[in-house]
Enzyme design. Structure first.
Site, mmCIF file in Angstrom:
data_model
loop_
_atom_site.group_PDB
_atom_site.id
_atom_site.type_symbol
_atom_site.label_atom_id
_atom_site.label_comp_id
_atom_site.label_asym_id
_atom_site.label_seq_id
_atom_site.Cartn_x
_atom_site.Cartn_y
_atom_site.Cartn_z
ATOM 1 C CB SER A 127 -0.845 -0.220 1.098
ATOM 2 O OG SER A 127 -1.511 1.116 1.429
ATOM 3 C CE1 TYR A 155 -3.811 -2.484 6.011
ATOM 4 C CE2 TYR A 155 -3.560 -0.360 5.241
ATOM 5 C CZ TYR A 155 -3.592 -1.444 4.863
ATOM 6 O OH TYR A 155 -3.891 -1.960 3.639
ATOM 7 C CE LYS A 159 -1.677 -4.568 3.927
ATOM 8 N NZ LYS A 159 -1.769 -5.686 2.755
#
Ligand code: NAD
Ligand code: WQD
Length: 352
Positions: A127, A155, A159
């Site tokens: 991402s 989050y 990643k």
């Protein structure tokens, strides 16, 4: 000889199901692994309607190592596209351990079974969030892959950590090939109107929220701040049509450089403000949509626009669709399926 499968984890989710359609249309044999925690079995029916083909499906949780291993024993798999993850930024600050358990732990499990079964090709959903605030550097907008990483929430850190794990594993295995695709902001739906994003509860993201304002499920959109340094004061993002994004996975899968780990941005290179998005979606709907300017959302950054030229240069991949097309396709999906794959009461249309 049976044709080997491309295993798609998270294949009933938003980006996953569009990618499964693209794979089936290109003639691949597809096995979906999903625990349906943020998706519905109805997505499989829609995939069948669009393609006329059946993907195999296994309801398995990627955190369950022995269940994953059984699947890899039963199917002949030669590559994996790994979407399965938790993805809500706000929730990740409240439940960091759960995010590390699923996003990082699930990815380690997957690598372990791939290792055990000699599967050496992987495409991973990373991402743009791994960059954090790229405006803290000079000359890093649009954002190139060599921009230093600095995710600003749990989050994003799951990643980045998973990218590191895949990179380190790849360095230890001469034939293991992995593409780390850093998506910018996915938008839109399948042009058939049969498939699209189906958020559970109140949507966190701009276009899913706005589309529920358009169907009158929500009274208005809160615009999180208009005091940024942009043309209209609202933040800039790179919205990529989900069908273009799905195609990137096929291109990466076909051209994975043997034995290498490659990071590629997947975006359009065009930045749009929140007000641009409101205007484009209102045009697709055919009327003005209500919004209120409110305070900034914690953690938001001014500008996340991709420099997407590396993958164009190296693999010839380029996006084709515009934000306007994404808005038209999203409205076709949302107006035809106002409650997504669920009933008005929140029950799945097709329980598993
Ligand atoms: P999604 O929630 O629609 O899809 C994820 C799928 O994974 C869902 O079907 C869910 O049921 C499944 N899943 C979750 N936990 C699982 C588990 N433990 N075991 C098996 N399946 C599990 O999300 P999406 O928008 O399609 O995102 C797909 C991937 O792309 C994610 O890895 C996400 O982090 C990444 N990504 C998404 C965006 C975005 O804005 N949508 C942007 C960049 C990256
Ligand atoms: C876009 C813009 C908001 C909602 C997130 C994740 C990122 C990636 C993509 C997974 C921002 C504004 C939003 C609303 C608003 N996901 N907005 N009102 O934050 O750019 O990226 O999704 O990897 O990690 O952080 O996307 O759609 O939430 O916001 O004004 O109700 O819309 O402030 O400027 P974001 P978003």
């Amino acid at each position: 000889m049976s044709v080997p499968y491309v295993c798609v984890t998270g294949g009933t989710g938003y980006i996953g199901c569009h990618t499964v359609v693209a794979l089936l249309e290109a003639g691949y044999n597809v096995l979906i692994i999903d625990n349906l925690s943020n998706s519905s079995y109805e997505a499989i029916n829609r995939i069948q309607k669009i393609t006329g083909k059946n993907p195999a499906f296994e309801k398995v949780d990627v955190t369950d190592l022995s269940a994953l291993n059984l699947v890899f024993m039963r199917y002949k798999i030669d590559s994996v596209i790994h979407f399965a993850a938790l993805k809500a930024v706000g929730e990740s600050s409240r439940l960091p351990l759960e995010y590390y358990r699923v996003n990082v732990g699930g990815s380690i499990n997957l690598l372990q079974v791939m290792d055990l079964h000699g599967v050496e090709n992987l495409v991973y959903s990373s991402s743009a969030t791994v960059y954090g605030d790229a405006t803290r550097f000079e000359n890093m907008i649009p954002i190139p892959e060599h921009c230093p990483l600095g995710p600003t929430n749990p989050y994003g850190r799951t990643k980045r950590t998973t990218e590191d794990i895949f990179r380190d594993y790849s360095a230890s295995k001469p034939n293991f090939s992995v593409a780390l695709l850093r998506y910018f902001n996915p938008a839109g739906a399948h042009p058939s109107g049969l498939m699209g994003e189906d958020p559970r509860g109140i949507p966190n993201n701009l276009l899913p929220y706005l589309s529920q304002v358009a169907t009158k499920r929500r009274p208005y959109l809160s615009v999180f701040g208009n005091d940024y340094n942009s043309k209209d004061g609202t933040p800039i993002r790179d919205y990529i049509h989900v069908v273009d994004l799905a195609r990137a996975h096929l291109v990466a899968l076909k051209s994975l450089p043997k034995g290498q780990c490659k990071e590629w941005n997947i975006g359009t290179g065009r930045g749009s403000t929140v007000m641009d998005v409101i205007a484009a979606f209102s045009k697709a709907v055919g009327r003005d949509l209500p919004y209120k300017i409110e305070g900034r959302r914690a953690g938001d950054v001014l500008d996340l626009t991709a420099d997407p030229t590396l993958i164009t240069k190296e693999l010839g991949y380029k996006t084709e669709k515009t934000l306007e097309e994404a808005c038209i396709d999203l409205w076709r999906w949302q107006s035809g399926n106002p409650y997504g794959y669920q009933t008005e009461d929140g029950e799945d249309i097709t329980p598993y």
